[in-house]
Write a protein that holds these residues in place. Structure first.
Motif, PDB file in Angstrom:
ATOM      1  N   ASN A   1       7.954   7.788  -1.496  1.00 45.61           N
ATOM      2  CA  ASN A   1       6.749   8.537  -1.872  1.00 45.61           C
ATOM      3  C   ASN A   1       6.383   8.351  -3.342  1.00 45.61           C
ATOM      4  OD1 ASN A   1       6.531   9.730   0.749  1.00 45.61           O
ATOM      5  ND2 ASN A   1       8.180  11.143   0.189  1.00 45.61           N
ATOM      6  N   TYR A   2       6.993   7.355  -3.975  1.00 46.82           N
ATOM      7  CA  TYR A   2       6.820   7.202  -5.425  1.00 46.82           C
ATOM      8  C   TYR A   2       5.435   6.677  -5.808  1.00 46.82           C
ATOM      9  CZ  TYR A   2       7.816   5.898 -10.265  1.00 46.82           C
ATOM     10  OH  TYR A   2       7.792   5.784 -11.623  1.00 46.82           O
ATOM     11  N   SER A   3       4.756   5.994  -4.900  1.00 49.52           N
ATOM     12  CA  SER A   3       3.464   5.385  -5.246  1.00 49.52           C
ATOM     13  C   SER A   3       2.462   6.426  -5.743  1.00 49.52           C
ATOM     14  CB  SER A   3       2.885   4.633  -4.047  1.00 49.52           C
ATOM     15  OG  SER A   3       2.745   5.504  -2.941  1.00 49.52           O
ATOM     16  N   THR A   4       2.502   7.630  -5.155  1.00 54.48           N
ATOM     17  CA  THR A   4       1.589   8.693  -5.588  1.00 54.48           C
ATOM     18  C   THR A   4       1.906   9.123  -7.018  1.00 54.48           C
ATOM     19  OG1 THR A   4       1.438   9.480  -3.305  1.00 54.48           O
ATOM     20  CG2 THR A   4       0.715  10.986  -5.038  1.00 54.48           C
TER      21      THR A   4
ATOM     22  N   ALA B   1      -0.424   8.532 -10.437  1.00 56.31           N
ATOM     23  CA  ALA B   1      -0.848   9.687 -11.232  1.00 56.31           C
ATOM     24  C   ALA B   1      -0.575   9.474 -12.715  1.00 56.31           C
ATOM     25  CB  ALA B   1      -0.138  10.943 -10.736  1.00 56.31           C
ATOM     26  N   TYR B   2       0.638   9.056 -13.081  1.00 54.38           N
ATOM     27  CA  TYR B   2       0.929   8.970 -14.520  1.00 54.38           C
ATOM     28  C   TYR B   2       0.393   7.695 -15.174  1.00 54.38           C
ATOM     29  CZ  TYR B   2       5.255   6.081 -13.892  1.00 54.38           C
ATOM     30  OH  TYR B   2       6.170   5.095 -13.593  1.00 54.38           O
ATOM     31  N   THR B   3       0.001   6.685 -14.363  1.00 56.90           N
ATOM     32  CA  THR B   3      -0.640   5.491 -14.938  1.00 56.90           C
ATOM     33  C   THR B   3      -2.156   5.570 -14.805  1.00 56.90           C
ATOM     34  OG1 THR B   3      -0.481   4.244 -12.857  1.00 56.90           O
ATOM     35  CG2 THR B   3       1.360   4.044 -14.412  1.00 56.90           C
TER      36      THR B   3
ATOM     37  N   GLY C   1      -1.834   1.253 -12.927  1.00 60.43           N
ATOM     38  CA  GLY C   1      -0.601   0.503 -12.720  1.00 60.43           C
ATOM     39  C   GLY C   1      -0.602  -0.189 -11.366  1.00 60.43           C
ATOM     40  N   VAL C   2       0.238  -1.197 -11.223  1.00 57.79           N
ATOM     41  CA  VAL C   2       0.377  -1.917  -9.955  1.00 57.79           C
ATOM     42  C   VAL C   2       1.815  -1.768  -9.488  1.00 57.79           C
ATOM     43  CG1 VAL C   2       0.264  -4.146  -8.792  1.00 57.79           C
ATOM     44  CG2 VAL C   2      -1.406  -3.585 -10.571  1.00 57.79           C
ATOM     45  N   LEU C   3       1.991  -1.231  -8.283  1.00 59.49           N
ATOM     46  CA  LEU C   3       3.320  -1.057  -7.700  1.00 59.49           C
ATOM     47  C   LEU C   3       3.398  -1.829  -6.400  1.00 59.49           C
ATOM     48  CD1 LEU C   3       6.114   0.299  -7.442  1.00 59.49           C
ATOM     49  CD2 LEU C   3       4.967   2.248  -6.362  1.00 59.49           C
TER      50      LEU C   3
END
Length: 643
Positions: free
Chosen positions: A570-573, A577-579, A583-585
């Motif tokens: 669930n880290y993509s959310t 948010a903080y980038t 950011g690109v994940l």
């Protein structure tokens, strides 16, 4: 000449709009559709139109300058990526759409790696150059840096001087001709075709699909630069890549002819069953037309073949290539209705045919259905499919991580099954093998000990289903089984005896071994402004991951590593948010490795190895006319083959 072209992209890059424009120009459709208007030609399923995303890989068909093209529009959302990967396997060429605003996104890299894995020649189209914030040059630079240095940008057509210079820089013969002014367009075209087919060159152009800018010129260049050659005289072979059921419930098997010809009424034998092709269809979106014969290179659907599965090669050797994108989550089906769960299971068996990555499982002892999924969006779609197609009211329990188990030590497992008038004995050497290998089997059993038929029975029982480990009951993997010896009885060995002996040997071996719990991992790549590097590294460490030394540029930092799916799913959310969404994940399945919180998972699963109804580690020996149970730790001493 037949050519199959796939359209691939990260979700919302504009690939369905691109496909609509292309089909309209080629007169494959009479009117253009739009995703936001819910009338896209290739997103014709109600679910796709309601959600505004591509869920199923569907094809359009058109003619251009004497060639027949099949265009496959694939899902761009990661939850439906197995469908996309199966479609890639039948593509002759691919077009990767990249947004000029968002640039390379997480799924773009996944797509690129899959095309590399399946060796599919690839073109690129930078889309949305009309949008505010679009930066074609910046995106092109990123493509060169992150995908390939061999991307050649063409402004208009292949006659541009930059194209000749590109070839001259990479080939001495081309350089000589270039310097002499003899590098003619015919030579350039031939060289480009060869380089593209060999994946040594990736042609890129730009435009705005929504405004119909650049789509037709791009395809005109693609048509000149692509070649396809199939042998229509060889015996028929075809790869099955999709299965659907029509409105009447009849099975449609979609395939690509690899060689030869196929006619209606042609028959094929699968095991003990012979089936005939009763109808052949060409699909163009939701519409189709029938034909009586197809040739190598064509994409089509047939009726009448019910025994073949997705990935099968009819008339050839089965495709052993392992899919790269596999589900890491499992969820229980919760049914809200009056039917018996076994009736619900029959519908999920159909869904399993159409989407084999579901790996729908019926657990007899619990009367439960479990499915494997990529993410929660797929569960939502499955809920809607069950309601619309089968009139079933279902939901799903919270998805759980799919764990696996293996061994870290080499052991020999012993199994004996000898109740009255039954007899079988099996000795299995069990060895750990490299991660990702799966289950292997080998036999060194002498023919004087067991017949070939009995050896095959042992092998069959090891592969007929996934076998439970001792720690959590998770499926075993990465073990090599070697049949050392065994014994049968001329009079008393009967059906099922070797299954009992084999499973008891497997379980007895596990009791002796050092058992290891495995969990799925992601390979991640994070790119964000330099200011966020510290946060990225901290988050990965907190998630029990590991990373390589970061790569720094003036403005951005790239972090690459490996992290458990359980802690990062669930880290993509959080990352977005903080980038601030810049950011690109990229998250790609990296296989299984040692579980980071083994004891916690074991306690949570609460698996009782001694209460598993499918397995026992004890053996049964016949003494004084009765079956006597011998516990696993005393079984070896009682084995007949050791006496």
């Amino acid at each position: 000449m037949f050519k199959t072209i796939g359209i691939l992209a990260h979700v919302d890059a504009g690939k369905t709009t691109f496909s609509e424009q292309l089909l309209y120009h080629m007169e494959g459709i009479k009117e253009k559709g739009r995703v936001d208007n819910k009338n896209a030609h290739l997103d014709f399923h109600a679910l796709e139109r309601a959600r505004g995303i591509t869920i199923f890989a569907e094809q359009g068909r058109f003619q251009y300058e004497g060639d027949t093209y099949t265009l496959i529009d694939t899902p761009g959302h990661v939850d439906f990526s197995p469908e996309m990967e199966r479609a890639i396997r039948v593509m002759d060429y691919a077009i990767v759409i990249v947004s000029a605003v968002e640039g390379i996104q997480g799924h773009t890299e996944t797509v690129w790696q899959l095309l590399q894995k399946y060796n599919v020649p690839t073109f690129l189209f930078i889309n949305k150059i009309d949008r505010e914030g679009a930066n074609k040059e910046q995106v092109l630079a990123a493509l060169h840096q992150e995908l390939s240095e061999e991307i050649l940008f063409i402004e208009n057509d292949t006659s541009e001087e930059s194209v000749k210079e590109w070839l001259a820089e990479r080939d001495e013969q081309m350089l000589e001709l270039f310097l002499e002014g003899k590098l003619e367009n015919t030579i350039v075209m031939t060289q480009l075709q060869k380089q593209i087919a060999a994946r040594k060159l990736f042609v890129c152009m730009a435009g705005a699909a929504l405004k119909d800018e650049g789509v037709l010129p791009f395809f005109q260049q693609l048509a000149k630069l692509t070649i396809a050659c199939f042998d229509t005289t060889a015996p028929f072979q075809a790869e099955v890549f999709k299965i659907r059921h029509d409105s009447t419930g009849q099975r449609l098997t979609f395939m690509k002819a690899l060689q030869g010809r196929l006619q209606v009424r042609d028959a094929f034998t699968f095991g003990d069953t012979t089936e005939k092709v009763t109808e052949i269809r060409y699909y163009n979106g939701a519409k189709f037309e029938t034909t009586t014969v197809v040739e190598a290179g064509e994409i089509f659907a047939v009726k009448g073949l019910n025994q073949v599965a997705i990935g099968s090669v009819i008339g050839g050797i089965p495709n052993e290539s392992t899919l790269k994108l596999v589900p890491t989550l499992q969820a229980k089906v919760v049914y809200h209705g009056d039917l018996h769960m076994k009736e619900v299971w029959q519908q999920f068996r159909l869904l399993n045919e159409e989407e084999p990555s579901l790996r729908a499982i019926w657990q007899e002892e619990l009367q439960e259905i479990h499915v494997h999924v990529m993410g929660v969006i797929q569960l939502e779609v499955l809920t809607e499919i069950a309601r619309e197609r089968f009139h079933l009211a279902i939901t799903f329990a919270n998805p759980q991580i799919i764990y696996k188990e293996t061994i870290a030590t080499t052991v020999t497992g012993y199994g004996h099954f000898e109740p009255l008038k039954h007899y079988a004995e099996v000795h299995l050497l069990m060895e750990p093998v490299a991660r990702g290998t799966g289950i292997l089997f080998h036999s060194v059993c002498h023919a004087d000990d067991l017949s070939v038929g009995h050896v095959r029975l042992v092998e069959q029982h090891l592969f007929e289903r996934a076998h439970n480990g001792l720690l959590t009951g998770a499926a075993l993997t990465d073990i090599k089984f070697t049949l050392l010896t065994g014994r049968a009885h001329v009079e008393y060995t009967s059906g099922g005896d070797f299954r009992e002996a084999t499973l008891r040997a497997l379980r007895q071996g596990l009791e002796q071994a050092e058992n290891v719990l495995l969990e799925p991992y992601y390979h991640f790549k994070m790119k964000a402004a330099n200011d966020f590097l510290g946060r990225m590294m901290h988050d990965v460490q907190q998630a029990h991951g590991e990373f390589e030394a970061p790569t720094m540029t003036e403005k951005s930092a790239i972090l690459i590593g490996k992290v458990p799916v359980a802690t990062f799913m669930n880290y993509s959310t959080t990352f977005a948010a903080y980038t601030n969404g810049r950011g690109v994940l990229s998250l790609q399945f990296a296989g299984y490795d040692v579980c980071h919180n083994r004891e916690e998972v074991i306690a949570q699963k609460n698996y009782d190895k001694n209460a598993d109804p499918l397995y026992t580690s004890s053996s049964i020996f016949c003494k004084k006319g009765k079956g006597e149970i011998i516990p696993w730790d005393k079984a070896k001493a009682a084995m007949h083959c050791l006496k």
